[in-house]
Design an enzyme around this catalytic site. Structure first.
Site, PDB file in Angstrom:
ATOM      1  N   GLU A 272    -111.852 -95.049 -27.077  1.00  0.00           N
ATOM      2  CA  GLU A 272    -110.684 -95.022 -27.916  1.00  0.00           C
ATOM      3  C   GLU A 272    -110.993 -95.186 -29.387  1.00  0.00           C
ATOM      4  O   GLU A 272    -111.487 -96.295 -29.852  1.00  0.00           O
ATOM      5  CB  GLU A 272    -109.552 -95.888 -27.398  1.00  0.00           C
TER       6      GLU A 272
ATOM      7  N   CYS B 229    -109.010 -98.685 -35.725  1.00  0.00           N
ATOM      8  CA  CYS B 229    -109.491 -99.635 -34.702  1.00  0.00           C
ATOM      9  C   CYS B 229    -110.734 -98.821 -33.969  1.00  0.00           C
ATOM     10  O   CYS B 229    -110.487 -97.951 -33.455  1.00  0.00           O
ATOM     11  CB  CYS B 229    -108.274 -99.867 -33.907  1.00  0.00           C
TER      12      CYS B 229
ATOM     13  N   CYS C  80    -116.399-102.253 -20.769  1.00  0.00           N
ATOM     14  CA  CYS C  80    -116.644-103.957 -21.119  1.00  0.00           C
ATOM     15  C   CYS C  80    -116.872-104.636 -20.249  1.00  0.00           C
ATOM     16  O   CYS C  80    -116.273-104.567 -19.142  1.00  0.00           O
ATOM     17  CB  CYS C  80    -115.446-104.447 -22.044  1.00  0.00           C
TER      18      CYS C  80
ATOM     19  N   CYS D  52    -111.603-109.156 -18.830  1.00  0.00           N
ATOM     20  CA  CYS D  52    -110.548-110.305 -19.236  1.00  0.00           C
ATOM     21  C   CYS D  52    -109.337-109.503 -18.194  1.00  0.00           C
ATOM     22  O   CYS D  52    -109.364-108.403 -18.410  1.00  0.00           O
ATOM     23  CB  CYS D  52    -110.061-110.031 -20.739  1.00  0.00           C
TER      24      CYS D  52
ATOM     25  N   CYS E 286    -106.698-106.864 -19.862  1.00  0.00           N
ATOM     26  CA  CYS E 286    -107.263-105.892 -20.699  1.00  0.00           C
ATOM     27  C   CYS E 286    -107.635-104.486 -20.026  1.00  0.00           C
ATOM     28  O   CYS E 286    -108.308-104.766 -18.931  1.00  0.00           O
ATOM     29  CB  CYS E 286    -108.216-106.358 -21.458  1.00  0.00           C
TER      30      CYS E 286
ATOM     31  N   CYS F 239    -105.758-101.870 -26.110  1.00  0.00           N
ATOM     32  CA  CYS F 239    -107.287-101.660 -25.953  1.00  0.00           C
ATOM     33  C   CYS F 239    -107.620-101.044 -24.590  1.00  0.00           C
ATOM     34  O   CYS F 239    -107.099-101.690 -23.469  1.00  0.00           O
ATOM     35  CB  CYS F 239    -107.814-102.873 -26.139  1.00  0.00           C
TER      36      CYS F 239
END
Ligand code: SAH
Ligand code: SF4
Length: 362
Positions: free
Chosen positions: A99, A112, A119, A123, A126, A343
């Site tokens: 993204e 951004c 990832c 988290c 997220c 995100c």
């Protein structure tokens, strides 16, 4: 004699100017040619070898044979209802998608960028963390996102001012790739972004923060905290268990002392969870006396996490407690919330509406 095995082609966008100079130097070209090529890539932003008309034909032929001008392509795109935010899902060479979000506000354009596909930090709130880790992005894949949006901005005569490394992925987990991309962004002969206008947001990778401090890299640092005790933070940010708050804050103090630069601390406000007066006091005590600014972001709900954002009263009360510790804070609404601009959310949404992709042939 056997033909030597073909060397992999180099993507020119992977190379900071010094590395480009080394490559051309091996072929016998001076720094003058390096700079001509560099300005073509990043000032004129040529998109094909045919457009390299200012270079010697032999050099263009060598580039064509041994290098690539590889940029991501558009896989999916959405606009927010307020018209200010444009969110792109870009496709990389191996079919991975990442993204990139372009925000235009009062003549100031911000992009951004993603630094990884997925990832590893996990988290819980997220959307990217919920996907898991796929791979690091190369510098060229990070720069390709920038060139994609500068092309869009050129259509309306706008220029890019801010870059935030806050898209998918943990930039300090991909330290080399991310910082090589930063070197390309700030190069005065090319995109020439101001170091004050590049913000790198990290979940708190302690060795990376110390390395940034030692190397004096041209970025503003933001550290995602979300919890002011190890128990609360570890529950939201599993990777944080590796670096307890005491170690993280030591690294942050080292950074501010050495670089004389303020750190921004990010806090996703989750109703009834980390927006309590206890957490606000704990955060105040943690940061008191440091050169710090707190960015409060009401949680952007994701499919994989049932909690809700804090309401305005709790947000105000949280800010008041921080102010009592002398800590400035700003409430940031995540812009483009109607287009899954949090995100990793667009990728997650697009994949929910599509049949699973065929695995890539290896
Ligand atoms: N990996 C880096 C940068 C990418 S995330 C980091 O974690 O800092 C950028 C910011 O968005 C981080 O502060 C992150 O905690 C926050 N974020 C991610 N998902 C969110 C959500 N659903 N709601 C609010 N903030 C979120
Ligand atoms: Fe990774 Fe940042 Fe998402 Fe955490 S918030 S999973 S570190 S991208």
């Amino acid at each position: 004699m056997d033909a030597s095995p073909a060397l992999p082609l180099v993507n020119l966008y992977d190379l900071p100017r010094a590395a480009l100079g080394e490559l051309l130097g091996r072929w016998g070209y001076s720094a003058h040619y390096r700079d001509l090529l560099w300005t073509a890539l990043y000032r004129q932003q040529v998109e094909s070898f045919d457009a390299l008309t200012g270079l010697k034909p032999e050099l263009v032929a060598a580039l064509r044979e041994r290098t690539l001008l590889e940029r991501p392509t558009t896989h999916h795109e959405v606009f927010s209802s307020d018209g200010y935010t444009r969110k792109l899902l870009l496709r990389l060479r191996d079919g991975q998608t990442v993204e990139t979000v372009l925000m235009r506000f009062k003549g100031r354009a911000t992009v951004c960028l993603s630094t990884q596909a997925g990832c590893a930090m996990g988290c819980v709130f997220c959307a990217t963390g919920q996907m898991g880790f796929v791979r690091h992005l190369s510098p060229g894949e990070i720069i390709g996102q920038v060139l994609h949006v500068t092309r869009l901005l050129r259509e309306t005569n706008e220029t890019l001012r801010n870059v935030v490394l806050m898209g998918m992925g943990e930039p300090l987990h991909n330290y080399e790739g991310t910082l090589a991309a930063v070197d390309i962004l700030v190069d005065a002969l090319g995109l020439a972004l101001g170091p004050r206008f590049i913000t790198l947001s990290t979940v708190g990778v302690v060795p990376g923060i110390r390395r940034l401090a030692d190397e004096d890299r041209p970025v503003q640092l933001a550290v995602s905290l979300h919890g002011a005790t190890d128990a609360e933070r570890g529950a939201l940010v599993p990777a944080a268990r590796k670096w307890p708050l005491a170690e993280l804050m030591d690294a942050c103090r080292y950074y501010t002392d050495k670089r004389k630069r303020r750190i921004f601390y990010e806090w996703a406000l989750i109703s009834g969870r980390n927006d309590t007066p206890e957490q606000a006091h704990a955060l105040g005590a943690l940061l008191q006396g440091m050169d710090a600014h707190v960015n409060l972001i009401p949680l952007n709900p994701t499919v994989g996490y049932a909690e809700q954002p804090s309401g305005p009263d709790s947000v105000r009360a949280f800010q008041d407690i921080l102010a009592g510790y002398g800590l400035p804070s700003t409430v940031r609404q995540r812009r483009g919330i109607d287009i899954d601009a949090g995100c990793g959310q667009l990728k997650a949404a697009v994949e929910r509406t599509r049949p699973p992709r065929q695995p890539l042939a290896s």
